[in-house]
Write a protein that holds these residues in place. Structure first.
Motif, PDB file in Angstrom:
ATOM      1  N   UNK A 215      -1.814  16.507  40.087  1.00 34.95           N
ATOM      2  CA  UNK A 215      -0.921  15.417  40.458  1.00 34.95           C
ATOM      3  C   UNK A 215      -1.744  14.252  40.997  1.00 34.95           C
ATOM      4  N   UNK A 216      -1.299  13.036  40.732  1.00 33.36           N
ATOM      5  CA  UNK A 216      -1.930  11.839  41.276  1.00 33.36           C
ATOM      6  C   UNK A 216      -0.926  11.223  42.254  1.00 33.36           C
ATOM      7  N   UNK A 217      -1.368  10.934  43.451  1.00 35.58           N
ATOM      8  CA  UNK A 217      -0.496  10.374  44.479  1.00 35.58           C
ATOM      9  C   UNK A 217      -0.847   8.907  44.701  1.00 35.58           C
ATOM     10  N   UNK A 218       0.134   8.034  44.567  1.00 33.11           N
ATOM     11  CA  UNK A 218       0.043   6.602  44.826  1.00 33.11           C
ATOM     12  C   UNK A 218      -1.081   5.939  44.041  1.00 33.11           C
ATOM     13  N   UNK A 219      -1.548   6.517  42.972  1.00 28.74           N
ATOM     14  CA  UNK A 219      -2.488   5.891  42.071  1.00 28.74           C
ATOM     15  C   UNK A 219      -3.902   5.701  42.574  1.00 28.74           C
ATOM     16  N   UNK A 220      -4.137   5.742  43.892  1.00 26.34           N
ATOM     17  CA  UNK A 220      -5.480   5.489  44.406  1.00 26.34           C
ATOM     18  C   UNK A 220      -6.146   6.726  44.973  1.00 26.34           C
ATOM     19  N   UNK A 221      -5.356   7.745  45.269  1.00 28.21           N
ATOM     20  CA  UNK A 221      -5.932   8.961  45.837  1.00 28.21           C
ATOM     21  C   UNK A 221      -6.548   9.810  44.735  1.00 28.21           C
ATOM     22  N   UNK A 222      -7.531  10.624  45.080  1.00 29.64           N
ATOM     23  CA  UNK A 222      -8.126  11.499  44.059  1.00 29.64           C
ATOM     24  C   UNK A 222      -7.124  12.532  43.568  1.00 29.64           C
ATOM     25  N   UNK A 223      -7.428  13.091  42.411  1.00 28.14           N
ATOM     26  CA  UNK A 223      -6.554  14.123  41.857  1.00 28.14           C
ATOM     27  C   UNK A 223      -6.496  15.322  42.784  1.00 28.14           C
ATOM     28  N   UNK A 224      -5.321  15.881  42.917  1.00 24.99           N
ATOM     29  CA  UNK A 224      -5.119  17.048  43.781  1.00 24.99           C
ATOM     30  C   UNK A 224      -4.816  18.238  42.880  1.00 24.99           C
ATOM     31  N   UNK A 225      -5.588  19.285  43.022  1.00 20.34           N
ATOM     32  CA  UNK A 225      -5.384  20.483  42.217  1.00 20.34           C
ATOM     33  C   UNK A 225      -4.306  21.347  42.878  1.00 20.34           C
ATOM     34  N   UNK A 226      -3.373  21.832  42.070  1.00 17.09           N
ATOM     35  CA  UNK A 226      -2.290  22.668  42.574  1.00 17.09           C
ATOM     36  C   UNK A 226      -2.719  24.131  42.471  1.00 17.09           C
ATOM     37  N   UNK A 227      -2.508  24.882  43.536  1.00 15.07           N
ATOM     38  CA  UNK A 227      -2.810  26.309  43.527  1.00 15.07           C
ATOM     39  C   UNK A 227      -1.762  27.001  42.663  1.00 15.07           C
ATOM     40  N   UNK A 228      -2.169  27.583  41.512  1.00 18.05           N
ATOM     41  CA  UNK A 228      -1.177  28.175  40.606  1.00 18.05           C
ATOM     42  C   UNK A 228      -0.430  29.354  41.194  1.00 18.05           C
ATOM     43  N   UNK A 229      -1.003  30.030  42.184  1.00 25.09           N
ATOM     44  CA  UNK A 229      -0.310  31.185  42.762  1.00 25.09           C
ATOM     45  C   UNK A 229       0.817  30.760  43.690  1.00 25.09           C
ATOM     46  N   UNK A 230       0.839  29.482  44.072  1.00 22.51           N
ATOM     47  CA  UNK A 230       1.906  29.025  44.958  1.00 22.51           C
ATOM     48  C   UNK A 230       3.138  28.555  44.186  1.00 22.51           C
ATOM     49  N   UNK A 231       3.019  28.434  42.865  1.00 27.28           N
ATOM     50  CA  UNK A 231       4.141  28.007  42.031  1.00 27.28           C
ATOM     51  C   UNK A 231       4.831  29.251  41.477  1.00 27.28           C
ATOM     52  N   UNK A 232       6.150  29.371  41.663  1.00 32.19           N
ATOM     53  CA  UNK A 232       6.863  30.550  41.148  1.00 32.19           C
ATOM     54  C   UNK A 232       6.749  30.638  39.627  1.00 32.19           C
ATOM     55  N   UNK A 233       6.680  31.851  39.109  1.00 34.44           N
ATOM     56  CA  UNK A 233       6.525  32.073  37.669  1.00 34.44           C
ATOM     57  C   UNK A 233       7.653  31.419  36.882  1.00 34.44           C
ATOM     58  N   UNK A 234       8.840  31.333  37.457  1.00 35.99           N
ATOM     59  CA  UNK A 234       9.987  30.741  36.763  1.00 35.99           C
ATOM     60  C   UNK A 234       9.787  29.258  36.487  1.00 35.99           C
ATOM     61  N   UNK A 235       8.884  28.612  37.200  1.00 32.98           N
ATOM     62  CA  UNK A 235       8.637  27.175  37.008  1.00 32.98           C
ATOM     63  C   UNK A 235       7.393  26.912  36.163  1.00 32.98           C
ATOM     64  N   UNK A 236       6.798  27.965  35.630  1.00 31.43           N
ATOM     65  CA  UNK A 236       5.584  27.823  34.823  1.00 31.43           C
ATOM     66  C   UNK A 236       5.885  28.045  33.353  1.00 31.43           C
ATOM     67  N   UNK A 237       5.029  27.500  32.516  1.00 27.96           N
ATOM     68  CA  UNK A 237       5.131  27.747  31.080  1.00 27.96           C
ATOM     69  C   UNK A 237       4.933  29.231  30.778  1.00 27.96           C
ATOM     70  N   UNK A 238       4.237  29.930  31.657  1.00 26.71           N
ATOM     71  CA  UNK A 238       3.945  31.355  31.473  1.00 26.71           C
ATOM     72  C   UNK A 238       5.193  32.229  31.448  1.00 26.71           C
ATOM     73  N   UNK A 239       6.316  31.714  31.870  1.00 25.17           N
ATOM     74  CA  UNK A 239       7.553  32.496  31.868  1.00 25.17           C
ATOM     75  C   UNK A 239       7.903  32.957  30.453  1.00 25.17           C
ATOM     76  N   UNK A 240       7.395  32.242  29.448  1.00 26.79           N
ATOM     77  CA  UNK A 240       7.699  32.611  28.055  1.00 26.79           C
ATOM     78  C   UNK A 240       7.185  34.007  27.719  1.00 26.79           C
ATOM     79  N   UNK A 241       6.087  34.441  28.369  1.00 26.87           N
ATOM     80  CA  UNK A 241       5.562  35.788  28.113  1.00 26.87           C
ATOM     81  C   UNK A 241       6.557  36.833  28.607  1.00 26.87           C
ATOM     82  N   UNK A 242       7.149  36.603  29.766  1.00 23.88           N
ATOM     83  CA  UNK A 242       8.137  37.532  30.312  1.00 23.88           C
ATOM     84  C   UNK A 242       9.408  37.512  29.473  1.00 23.88           C
ATOM     85  N   UNK A 243       9.811  36.317  29.045  1.00 26.91           N
ATOM     86  CA  UNK A 243      10.993  36.199  28.184  1.00 26.91           C
ATOM     87  C   UNK A 243      10.790  36.976  26.883  1.00 26.91           C
ATOM     88  N   UNK A 244       9.576  36.906  26.338  1.00 26.00           N
ATOM     89  CA  UNK A 244       9.265  37.615  25.102  1.00 26.00           C
ATOM     90  C   UNK A 244       9.402  39.123  25.281  1.00 26.00           C
TER      91      UNK A 244
END
Length: 140
Positions: free
Chosen positions: A9-38
């Motif tokens: 994510x980029x915040x206000x255009x001037x701050x450096x890129x911030x990396x999101x910790x993937x383990x903090x995002x629920x699986x239901x909000x990730x593209x990876x949910x397709x594996x479980x759906x399959x």
């Protein structure tokens, strides 16, 4: 690296890129949910989950997939990219695989960095392994 893990994510255009910790995002909000759906859809369609074997690449190597396959009564084979904890959390997958004899060798033609033909030897090893939850998911 999972596609979901590279979300930035980029915040206000001037701050450096911030990396999101993937383990903090629920699986239901990730593209990876397709594996479980399959897993769910294919076992419903087949009607006999014990006959179903799901094959996944490194992108499918998510703990939730192994849980979903186990709950559905199916099997899976996944090419790993992370040396996860195994058994009771006191071993790793690589350590468990290292104990297994090579069960197959396959020579394949590849191209090196210069584009010249080369040969790679793939050693095939497999075994049933109990994968422990990642440290961040052990309480769930």
């Amino acid at each position: 690296m999972y596609r979901d893990a590279s979300v930035q994510e980029r915040h206000q255009g001037t701050e450096p890129l911030k990396k999101i910790n993937p383990t903090s995002v629920p699986i239901e909000k990730k593209e990876s949910i397709r594996w479980l759906d399959n897993v769910r859809q294919s076992t419903e369609l087949l009607g006999d989950p014990g006959r179903c074997v799901h094959v996944g690449d490194r992108e499918s190597e998510i703990y939730e997939l192994s849980c979903a396959a186990r709950e559905a009564g199916t099997h899976f084979v996944i090419r790993t990219c992370v040396d996860r904890l195994a058994v009771n959390g006191d071993h790793t997958i690589a350590g468990q695989i290292d104990e297994v004899a090579v069960k197959g060798l396959h020579c394949i033609e590849v191209r090196n960095n210069n584009g010249d033909p080369d040969e790679a030897v793939l050693k095939i090893r497999y075994r049933k392994i109990r994968v422990s939850p990642p440290i961040g998911k052990q309480k769930r």
